[in-house]
Design a protein around this motif. Structure first.
Motif, PDB file in Angstrom:
ATOM      1  N   ILE A  51       4.067   0.136  12.301  1.00 42.17           N
ATOM      2  CA  ILE A  51       4.035  -0.710  11.210  1.00 42.17           C
ATOM      3  C   ILE A  51       3.984  -2.160  11.589  1.00 42.17           C
ATOM      4  CG2 ILE A  51       5.233  -1.633   8.932  1.00 42.17           C
ATOM      5  CD1 ILE A  51       6.484   1.232   8.688  1.00 42.17           C
ATOM      6  N   ARG A  92      -3.110  -8.307  -1.801  1.00 41.88           N
ATOM      7  CA  ARG A  92      -3.240  -9.399  -2.941  1.00 41.88           C
ATOM      8  C   ARG A  92      -4.502  -9.221  -3.724  1.00 41.88           C
ATOM      9  NH1 ARG A  92      -4.740 -11.916   1.798  1.00 41.88           N
ATOM     10  NH2 ARG A  92      -6.801 -13.045   1.878  1.00 41.88           N
ATOM     11  N   TYR A  93      -5.494  -8.468  -3.336  1.00 40.86           N
ATOM     12  CA  TYR A  93      -6.533  -8.085  -4.160  1.00 40.86           C
ATOM     13  C   TYR A  93      -6.323  -7.286  -5.525  1.00 40.86           C
ATOM     14  CZ  TYR A  93      -6.097  -3.838  -1.192  1.00 40.86           C
ATOM     15  OH  TYR A  93      -5.579  -2.907  -0.560  1.00 40.86           O
ATOM     16  N   LEU A  94      -5.087  -6.588  -5.481  1.00 40.34           N
ATOM     17  CA  LEU A  94      -4.336  -5.886  -6.743  1.00 40.34           C
ATOM     18  C   LEU A  94      -4.078  -6.926  -7.765  1.00 40.34           C
ATOM     19  CD1 LEU A  94      -2.526  -3.185  -5.003  1.00 40.34           C
ATOM     20  CD2 LEU A  94      -4.567  -2.953  -6.161  1.00 40.34           C
ATOM     21  N   GLU A 124       2.754  -5.238   9.926  1.00 43.81           N
ATOM     22  CA  GLU A 124       2.625  -6.351   9.057  1.00 43.81           C
ATOM     23  C   GLU A 124       3.661  -7.802   9.632  1.00 43.81           C
ATOM     24  OE1 GLU A 124       2.418  -3.611   7.670  1.00 43.81           O
ATOM     25  OE2 GLU A 124       1.409  -3.279   6.028  1.00 43.81           O
ATOM     26  N   LYS A 152       3.808   2.616 -11.344  1.00 47.07           N
ATOM     27  CA  LYS A 152       3.895   2.813 -12.691  1.00 47.07           C
ATOM     28  C   LYS A 152       5.109   3.599 -12.994  1.00 47.07           C
ATOM     29  CE  LYS A 152      -0.510   3.539 -14.780  1.00 47.07           C
ATOM     30  NZ  LYS A 152      -1.499   4.335 -14.391  1.00 47.07           N
ATOM     31  N   ASN A 163     -10.179  -1.333  -5.934  1.00 43.94           N
ATOM     32  CA  ASN A 163      -9.664  -0.735  -7.184  1.00 43.94           C
ATOM     33  C   ASN A 163     -10.798   0.274  -7.565  1.00 43.94           C
ATOM     34  OD1 ASN A 163      -7.511  -2.544  -7.472  1.00 43.94           O
ATOM     35  ND2 ASN A 163      -8.963  -4.200  -7.217  1.00 43.94           N
ATOM     36  N   HIS A 198      -5.306  -5.495   3.475  1.00 44.48           N
ATOM     37  CA  HIS A 198      -4.831  -4.196   4.163  1.00 44.48           C
ATOM     38  C   HIS A 198      -6.148  -3.432   4.423  1.00 44.48           C
ATOM     39  CE1 HIS A 198      -2.581  -0.639   4.912  1.00 44.48           C
ATOM     40  NE2 HIS A 198      -1.697  -0.940   4.361  1.00 44.48           N
ATOM     41  N   LYS A 251      -5.854  -7.154 -11.252  1.00 53.54           N
ATOM     42  CA  LYS A 251      -5.414  -5.898 -12.004  1.00 53.54           C
ATOM     43  C   LYS A 251      -4.022  -5.619 -12.359  1.00 53.54           C
ATOM     44  CE  LYS A 251      -5.483  -1.087 -10.930  1.00 53.54           C
ATOM     45  NZ  LYS A 251      -5.292  -0.255  -9.696  1.00 53.54           N
ATOM     46  N   GLU A 259       1.909   1.398  -4.203  1.00 50.43           N
ATOM     47  CA  GLU A 259       0.951   1.283  -5.180  1.00 50.43           C
ATOM     48  C   GLU A 259       0.819   2.376  -6.109  1.00 50.43           C
ATOM     49  OE1 GLU A 259      -2.770   0.471  -3.811  1.00 50.43           O
ATOM     50  OE2 GLU A 259      -3.720   0.802  -5.826  1.00 50.43           O
ATOM     51  N   VAL A 260       0.727   3.372  -5.475  1.00 50.73           N
ATOM     52  CA  VAL A 260       0.526   4.653  -6.351  1.00 50.73           C
ATOM     53  C   VAL A 260       1.844   5.143  -7.408  1.00 50.73           C
ATOM     54  CG1 VAL A 260       0.172   7.179  -6.164  1.00 50.73           C
ATOM     55  CG2 VAL A 260      -0.839   5.858  -4.693  1.00 50.73           C
ATOM     56  N   MET A 272       5.939   0.718   2.590  1.00 49.72           N
ATOM     57  CA  MET A 272       6.868   0.584   4.167  1.00 49.72           C
ATOM     58  C   MET A 272       7.245  -0.729   4.672  1.00 49.72           C
ATOM     59  SD  MET A 272       5.691   3.981   6.072  1.00 49.72           S
ATOM     60  CE  MET A 272       5.515   5.493   5.235  1.00 49.72           C
ATOM     61  N   SER A 273       6.250  -1.410   4.770  1.00 51.82           N
ATOM     62  CA  SER A 273       6.634  -2.809   5.171  1.00 51.82           C
ATOM     63  C   SER A 273       7.342  -3.612   4.165  1.00 51.82           C
ATOM     64  CB  SER A 273       5.566  -3.623   5.679  1.00 51.82           C
ATOM     65  OG  SER A 273       4.475  -3.762   4.791  1.00 51.82           O
ATOM     66  N   SER A 304       0.732  -1.223   0.009  1.00 46.98           N
ATOM     67  CA  SER A 304      -0.025   0.014  -0.111  1.00 46.98           C
ATOM     68  C   SER A 304       0.962   1.249   0.051  1.00 46.98           C
ATOM     69  CB  SER A 304      -0.973   0.016   1.139  1.00 46.98           C
ATOM     70  OG  SER A 304      -1.718   1.068   1.336  1.00 46.98           O
ATOM     71  N   GLU A 305       1.781   1.333   0.927  1.00 49.03           N
ATOM     72  CA  GLU A 305       2.717   2.384   0.830  1.00 49.03           C
ATOM     73  C   GLU A 305       4.150   2.187   0.974  1.00 49.03           C
ATOM     74  OE1 GLU A 305       1.683   5.918   3.647  1.00 49.03           O
ATOM     75  OE2 GLU A 305      -0.001   5.080   3.960  1.00 49.03           O
ATOM     76  N   PHE A 323     -13.556 -10.823   0.480  1.00 47.60           N
ATOM     77  CA  PHE A 323     -12.494 -10.443  -0.465  1.00 47.60           C
ATOM     78  C   PHE A 323     -12.981  -9.860  -1.751  1.00 47.60           C
ATOM     79  CE2 PHE A 323      -9.295 -11.927  -3.694  1.00 47.60           C
ATOM     80  CZ  PHE A 323      -8.181 -11.387  -3.100  1.00 47.60           C
ATOM     81  N   ARG A 363      -8.445   9.441  -2.922  1.00 48.75           N
ATOM     82  CA  ARG A 363      -7.108   9.163  -1.927  1.00 48.75           C
ATOM     83  C   ARG A 363      -5.807   9.806  -2.482  1.00 48.75           C
ATOM     84  NH1 ARG A 363      -4.455   3.396  -2.169  1.00 48.75           N
ATOM     85  NH2 ARG A 363      -3.644   4.351  -4.212  1.00 48.75           N
ATOM     86  N   THR A 419     -11.711  -6.015  -2.885  1.00 49.45           N
ATOM     87  CA  THR A 419     -11.205  -6.067  -4.060  1.00 49.45           C
ATOM     88  C   THR A 419     -11.812  -4.995  -4.962  1.00 49.45           C
ATOM     89  OG1 THR A 419     -10.650  -8.403  -4.159  1.00 49.45           O
ATOM     90  CG2 THR A 419     -10.479  -7.243  -6.375  1.00 49.45           C
TER      91      THR A 419
END
Lengths: 103, 426
Positions: B324, A58-60, B326, A42, B21, B242, A63, A38-39, A11-12, A8-9, B13, B29, B17
């Motif tokens: 953080i 993982r939802y990305l 994770e 590209k 997206n 996330h 895409k 993610e941003v 960082m991790s 997402s960012e 999920f 955002r 998703t």
């Protein structure tokens, strides 16, 4: 060889990147490894062979696969436990295996 | 049971998703992210000028004289925090148009023009009210930028653009691409503006304030509203998705707006209107990350007997100090672990309850609305977010202890289980 990690960012994943770089250095491999958000993906995708997603994004997968696999980039999700335990060697191993597969 | 579990997971999920997206949420955002550095710099200056230490204030006064800190509110804040709506308006429209693989720059420019068009110039003074650019207009800016961006891409994709002969250089013809969309969008904005003059609202921004900003803020900053958002966030993380990123993509406009309404009240020396704000969620509820995991990490580092927990604890400590988590969430793991999911979901909800009602009854100070990066270490963040108030730190300490006590029985027995498994493995 270039491996890119995305979350997402960024960082991790950047923590995992350090462990992967260590693992690569120990094996004296010439690999460029980086983490991006993610941003900004590209801007950094050029030249990437393997694109690894943090499990939390993982939802990305769908895409990003659709976007980059036609260009020959291997896209995969990092294993949750490897990710959590920051097992850089294992993640690097899987990334190398992915790269070896297609090309 | 297994079927039911995977059914829920798939459902969640899929929804996650879709949200993650969703083009317009992503554009919002990205547009707000663009303004984040400005918000943080503005906040830093506010903390410097309003730091409530008498010796410090006296010292600054003795060097720079009366009103030494005025430059912060008069010069810095209007040029940073006070530009939120403008920056968001441009950024959201540009990101939205970009997401259609078109050139977003003209889209952002047109949205900005439409935003000015829909607001009212003070004709006599020949001046724009500076409030229009900042907090009071965020939702107006978001609506305008989404509509303008969407219209822009429809017009460009439908090729309703002025076509020049092939002999014209491409850079010249490109400059005409934005001409037709700009004309259409600005005329529409003008028509909307005129139509709203005929209504009791008088203008479009007043309508948005009454029918969009007020109800959304009311729902999103209420106790049940924020508890629901938090619950969804934790459930998503429990599935390994996330949750924070997904929930904030929906809630951030509301919480950010509440933050800035608090800041405006703080500046004017009035009572702070909101309890739940962006900083409340990011700096108070996330103790070392979502699910209040820092107390667990500290437990693991000091008390854990199993190798696995010790290792995960050591690995998670430094990132945890910067919120953080994770490594704990995926390494312990909490994800898909029905046993540890209980405290993971429960502790932030309990902390929310304590903090909300503690502030409601004015036992603890509210967030003054300065933007503190979410990676700011715990205790420091509470001190700064409440306008350098020690009460914020006390609340954070109480929350930390409560989270620790909720986690304790669970992490202890998880540790025991791991010790057992490790001894069997040997």
């Amino acid at each position: 060889m270039k491996i890119l990690l995305v979350c997402s960012e960024g960082m991790s994943t950047s923590m995992l990147v350090q462990k992967m770089r260590q693992a690569a250095a120990e094996r004296s491999l010439e690999v460029e490894i980086d983490a991006v958000s993610e941003v900004s993906l590209k801007k950094h995708i050029a030249g990437t062979q393997v694109l690894l997603l943090g499990p939390q994004v993982r939802y990305l997968l769908k895409k990003l696969s659709a976007e980059y696999e036609p260009a020959g980039v291997h896209v995969a999700v990092i294993d949750m436990v490897d990710y959590g335990r920051m097992n850089g060697a294992a993640v690097l191993e899987k990334a190398l295996a992915l790269a070896a597969q297609g090309s | 049971m297994k079927g039911l579990k995977s059914f829920f997971e798939d459902k969640f999920f899929n929804v996650a998703t879709k949200i993650a997206n969703q083009r317009h949420l992503l554009a919002m955002r990205d547009g707000l992210v663009l303004a984040m550095p400005l918000l943080i710099i503005g906040s830093l200056f506010i903390i410097i000028s309003d730091f409530p230490l008498q010796a410090y204030q006296d010292f600054m006064l003795s060097i720079f004289g009366e009103g030494w800190g005025d430059f912060v509110w008069n010069d810095v804040v209007p040029a940073t925090t006070g530009l939120l709506s403008l920056v968001a308006c441009f950024g959201i429209a540009k990101s939205l148009v970009d997401s259609y693989q078109l050139d977003g720059m003209p889209g952002g420019m047109i949205a900005l023009a439409a935003f000015f068009l829909i607001n009212n110039l003070d004709v006599e003074a020949n001046a724009w009210n500076a409030d229009l650019f900042g907090t009071s207009n965020l939702f107006v800016a978001m609506i305008i930028s989404l509509l303008a961006g969407e219209l822009y891409r429809v017009i460009v994709q439908r090729k309703l653009v002025i076509k020049l002969p092939d002999s014209v250089p491409p850079s010249v013809s490109r400059s005409f691409t934005a001409l037709a969309p700009a004309a259409i969008i600005l005329v529409l904005a003008l028509v909307v503006k005129m139509l709203f003059r005929l209504t009791p609202f008088g203008d479009f921004p007043s309508f948005v304030t009454a029918f969009v900003t007020a109800p959304l803020t009311f729902a999103g900053t209420s106790y049940p509203g924020s508890a629901l958002a938090l619950l969804v966030e934790q459930i998503l993380w429990s599935l390994g998705i996330h949750g924070s990123s997904i929930v904030t993509s929906v809630m951030e406009p509301i919480w950010l707006n509440a933050n800035l309404e608090n800041l405006t009240a703080f500046q004017a020396g009035q009572a702070l209107p909101h309890i739940i704000t962006q900083t409340f969620v990011e700096n108070l509820l996330w103790i070392g990350g979502s699910g209040a995991t820092l107390p667990v990490v500290i437990y693991m580092v000091i008390f854990a007997r199993s190798k696995t927990l010790k290792q995960v604890g050591r690995l998670s400590l430094v990132p945890g100090l910067f919120n953080i988590n994770e490594p704990v969430v995926f390494g312990l793991p909490i994800v898909m672990n029905p046993f540890l999911i209980i405290p993971y979901i429960l502790s932030p909800l309990v902390i929310l309850t304590i903090s909300y009602f503690g502030m409601f009854f004015n036992i603890f100070p509210r967030m003054v609305g300065v933007t503190i990066p979410w990676t700011t270490p715990y205790l420091i963040s509470g001190y700064l977010a409440t306008g350098a108030n020690i009460g914020g730190v006390i609340l954070q300490i109480i929350n930390f202890v409560v989270a620790f006590l909720i986690w304790l029985p669970f992490i202890r027995s998880w540790d025991r289980r791991n010790v057992l498994m490790e001894s069997q493995a040997n």
